[in-house]
Scaffold this motif. Sequence first.
Motif, PDB file in Angstrom:
ATOM      1  N   GLU A  26     -11.622  23.328 -39.096  1.00 44.10           N
ATOM      2  CA  GLU A  26     -10.878  22.088 -38.837  1.00 44.10           C
ATOM      3  C   GLU A  26     -10.824  21.231 -40.111  1.00 44.10           C
ATOM      4  N   TYR A  27     -11.934  21.140 -40.804  1.00 42.28           N
ATOM      5  CA  TYR A  27     -12.044  20.325 -42.026  1.00 42.28           C
ATOM      6  C   TYR A  27     -11.122  20.879 -43.113  1.00 42.28           C
ATOM      7  N   GLY A  86      -7.624  20.009 -43.042  1.00 44.20           N
ATOM      8  CA  GLY A  86      -7.279  18.630 -43.365  1.00 44.20           C
ATOM      9  C   GLY A  86      -7.751  17.596 -42.364  1.00 44.20           C
ATOM     10  N   LYS A  87      -8.361  18.046 -41.267  1.00 51.41           N
ATOM     11  CA  LYS A  87      -8.828  17.094 -40.252  1.00 51.41           C
ATOM     12  C   LYS A  87     -10.138  16.452 -40.701  1.00 51.41           C
ATOM     13  N   ARG A  88     -10.292  15.175 -40.389  1.00 52.47           N
ATOM     14  CA  ARG A  88     -11.531  14.473 -40.746  1.00 52.47           C
ATOM     15  C   ARG A  88     -12.237  13.903 -39.516  1.00 52.47           C
ATOM     16  N   THR A  89     -11.758  14.310 -38.346  1.00 53.15           N
ATOM     17  CA  THR A  89     -12.496  14.014 -37.111  1.00 53.15           C
ATOM     18  C   THR A  89     -12.515  15.284 -36.272  1.00 53.15           C
ATOM     19  N   ILE A  90     -13.592  15.450 -35.532  1.00 53.56           N
ATOM     20  CA  ILE A  90     -13.681  16.567 -34.588  1.00 53.56           C
ATOM     21  C   ILE A  90     -14.306  16.015 -33.311  1.00 53.56           C
ATOM     22  N   GLU A  92     -15.589  12.416 -46.156  1.00 57.28           N
ATOM     23  CA  GLU A  92     -14.724  13.043 -47.172  1.00 57.28           C
ATOM     24  C   GLU A  92     -15.592  13.797 -48.186  1.00 57.28           C
ATOM     25  N   THR A 101     -20.328  17.653 -30.861  1.00 60.93           N
ATOM     26  CA  THR A 101     -18.908  17.968 -30.674  1.00 60.93           C
ATOM     27  C   THR A 101     -18.750  18.757 -29.374  1.00 60.93           C
ATOM     28  N   ASP A 139     -12.264  21.723 -27.256  1.00 63.14           N
ATOM     29  CA  ASP A 139     -12.867  20.517 -27.825  1.00 63.14           C
ATOM     30  C   ASP A 139     -12.475  19.309 -26.979  1.00 63.14           C
ATOM     31  N   SER A 193     -13.530  14.827 -26.556  1.00 63.29           N
ATOM     32  CA  SER A 193     -14.309  13.722 -27.120  1.00 63.29           C
ATOM     33  C   SER A 193     -15.193  13.084 -26.055  1.00 63.29           C
TER      34      SER A 193
END
Length: 313
Positions: A112-113, A116-120, A127, A141, A153, A155
Amino acid sequence: MKALVKSDFHFPKQTGRYVGKVRDVYDIDGKYLVMVVSDRISAFDVVLPEGIPYKGQILNRIAAKFLDATADILPNWKIAVPDPAVTVGYKCEPFKVEMVVRGYLSGHAWREYKAGKRTICGVPMPEGMVENQKFPEPIITPTSKAAEGHDEDISREEIIASGLVSREDYEMLEKYTLEIFKRGTEIAAKQGLILVDTKYEFGKLDGKIYLMDEVHTPDSSRYFYADGYEERLAKGERQKQLSKEFVREWLMAGGFQGLEGQKVPEMTPEVVAGITDRYIELYEHITGEKFDRAEYTAEGIGENVRKCLSMLE
């Protein structure tokens, strides 16, 4: 040694049987469960054609060890291990979420990272991280438990808003998850290992939260060897790990990833024996104990379980 790939027991007061990918679970009078951990092996959501001798015993014994090692944190479902491949425990009402906890940026989180994703699962990730780097603090997660297919996934906010788990219970699940992971991390460190990520399943019995299912096994967790971790990280090299990943790598090298039309590579006796050896290596590294390759039969397992159940009446 022949692998135990199937069980078909008829225990006293048995009211049902569930056959999963690798485990056969017997319901006893709606109060207890008998979980037989078979030697079946799955990867990419497919049960492979050959069983792996001793694999069931190995996973069951590791799980039992970690259930005992965390019993002071919260109660768990285990009553007894009447046979190396079997756990007898309380029947709990499972929560419909799995609590995945990650100490390092690996596996699904890294994919995921990298995309380009910065939330999971609604959790921010810093960063500038690289693959297999340690998070400042472990992150949770969760996934929703799918009846069929892949878990998804989800939240914390979605879980509470949808009523999958009440806020009060979910906050307790988070607390327990971090405490169990901390304990597992400490135990792994004593064996020269890093507990990278894992998942926990919880249930309720008489209004109390219980820890269920396998805990800190190589099928549900990822471990790195601590020795050389920093050097490999600095050089961008792959980490040396203890998990079922070696089976997935062997399948991928043979052109199989569970997709339609793909065929599992031939599992020769040499391949099967090699996988058994790797699972024994996993057991000995994780527990610090020697594994005893004792003979086992379905008849012997059935007899051991019946003796155990007679003592619960």
